[in-house]
Design a protein around this motif. Structure first.
Motif, mmCIF file in Angstrom:
data_model
loop_
_atom_site.group_PDB
_atom_site.id
_atom_site.type_symbol
_atom_site.label_atom_id
_atom_site.label_comp_id
_atom_site.label_asym_id
_atom_site.label_seq_id
_atom_site.Cartn_x
_atom_site.Cartn_y
_atom_site.Cartn_z
ATOM 1 N N MET A 1 0.845 -1.336 0.022
ATOM 2 C CA MET A 1 -0.089 0.085 0.126
ATOM 3 C C MET A 1 0.692 1.174 -0.109
ATOM 4 N N ARG A 2 0.479 2.267 -0.826
ATOM 5 C CA ARG A 2 1.028 3.451 -0.680
ATOM 6 C C ARG A 2 -0.054 4.657 -0.259
ATOM 7 N N ILE A 3 0.412 5.310 0.846
ATOM 8 C CA ILE A 3 -0.476 6.522 1.298
ATOM 9 C C ILE A 3 0.190 7.858 1.076
ATOM 10 N N ASP A 4 -0.600 8.580 0.080
ATOM 11 C CA ASP A 4 0.112 9.916 -0.155
ATOM 12 C C ASP A 4 -0.938 10.963 0.617
ATOM 13 N N ILE A 5 -0.319 11.871 1.697
ATOM 14 C CA ILE A 5 -0.914 12.797 2.161
ATOM 15 C C ILE A 5 -0.611 14.252 1.901
ATOM 16 N N VAL A 6 -1.772 14.683 1.416
ATOM 17 C CA VAL A 6 -1.529 16.339 0.842
ATOM 18 C C VAL A 6 -1.711 17.165 1.991
ATOM 19 N N THR A 7 -1.075 18.087 2.402
ATOM 20 C CA THR A 7 -1.185 19.221 3.347
ATOM 21 C C THR A 7 -0.543 20.511 3.180
ATOM 22 N N CYS A 8 -0.893 21.380 3.761
ATOM 23 C CA CYS A 8 -0.134 22.551 3.766
ATOM 24 C C CYS A 8 0.655 22.787 5.078
ATOM 25 N N VAL A 9 0.603 21.807 5.865
ATOM 26 C CA VAL A 9 1.855 21.770 7.022
ATOM 27 C C VAL A 9 2.367 20.507 7.204
ATOM 28 N N PRO A 10 3.252 20.110 6.146
ATOM 29 C CA PRO A 10 3.762 18.772 6.289
ATOM 30 C C PRO A 10 4.696 18.420 7.573
ATOM 31 N N SER A 11 5.064 19.679 7.963
ATOM 32 C CA SER A 11 6.097 19.136 9.286
ATOM 33 C C SER A 11 5.251 18.684 10.539
ATOM 34 N N LEU A 12 4.129 19.046 10.476
ATOM 35 C CA LEU A 12 3.270 18.446 11.666
ATOM 36 C C LEU A 12 3.067 16.890 11.485
ATOM 37 N N LEU A 13 3.354 16.373 10.355
ATOM 38 C CA LEU A 13 3.212 14.812 10.022
ATOM 39 C C LEU A 13 4.478 14.174 10.082
ATOM 40 N N ASP A 14 5.526 14.689 9.894
ATOM 41 C CA ASP A 14 7.080 14.239 9.877
ATOM 42 C C ASP A 14 7.203 13.322 10.984
#
Length: 224
Positions: A1-14
């Protein structure tokens, strides 16, 4: 599986995906998680991704153009089973939904922010809208992390004991029973003797009874 997360605050998810089970799942090749910054797809040099809402009102709205660019680029590279928008007015996330999504191939998770995304994003690109509860967060990043975590832990091979996920709360519309570990006696508070009996059938029966009792007390709606 591949999950792509599209966000305007990527650092919150790293950090969220860099530890524990989620880290091991990626290192083991069971899942690939890729985080995309919407600002990288902005249509102007200032990397603007939001604007005032037509008709007035408080708050900013994420523009359709950078989101469309990102999603179209991803879809040109591979097939996606779902494009999921995390939003308070979406379908309430439940274990049944998570089980279904864990059987998919590739997913795009779109995180809302500010007052949300331009409605045309939802009309043209989103295939499913999901809410993790009846409350509002500052953005969809935490919701996307919650959904991704719930999905990934169900993938075959991710958990050391694959039967563990099958005994989680909600898998059979029951809450999980109480669990205990060492010491067997803490200041006079003892572990139920049945759990140390070694009698698997009786232990499973006890656990089922405890699950029923806990569900009746805390979530009777699940039994309906």
């Amino acid at each position: 599986m591949r999950i792509d997360i599209v966000t305007c605050v990527p650092s919150l998810l790293d950090s969220f995906f860099a530890h524990s089970i989620l880290k091991r799942a990626q290192q083991g090749g069971f899942v690939e998680v890729v985080i995309h910054d919407i600002r990288d797809y902005s249509v102007n040099k200032h990397r603007t991704i939001d604007d005032y809402a037509f008709g007035g009102g408080a708050g900013m709205v994420l523009q359709i153009e950078p989101i469309a660019r990102c999603i179209r680029k991803l879809q040109s590279e591979r097939q996606y089973d779902e494009v999921i928008y995390l939003t308070p007015d979406g379908e309430l996330m439940q274990q049944r939904m998570v089980n279904q999504l864990s059987l998919k191939g590739n997913l795009i998770l779109l995180c809302g922010h500010y007052k949300g995304v331009d409605q045309r994003v939802r009309d043209l690109f989103v295939t499913r809208e999901v809410s993790i509860g009846d409350y509002v967060l500052s953005g969809g990043e935490l919701a996307a992390a919650v959904l991704a975590d719930a999905i990934i832990r169900l993938l075959p091979g991710v958990l050391n004991d694959e039967t563990s996920a099958l005994t989680d709360s909600f898998q059979d519309n029951l809450l999980a029973p109480p669990v205990y570990t060492r010491p067997a006696d803490f200041e006079g508070n003892k572990v139920p003797e049945i759990l140390m009996s070694g009698h698997e059938v009786k232990i499973e029966s006890w656990r089922h009874e405890q699950s029923l009792q806990r569900t009746k007390e805390r979530r009777p709606d699940l039994l309906e």
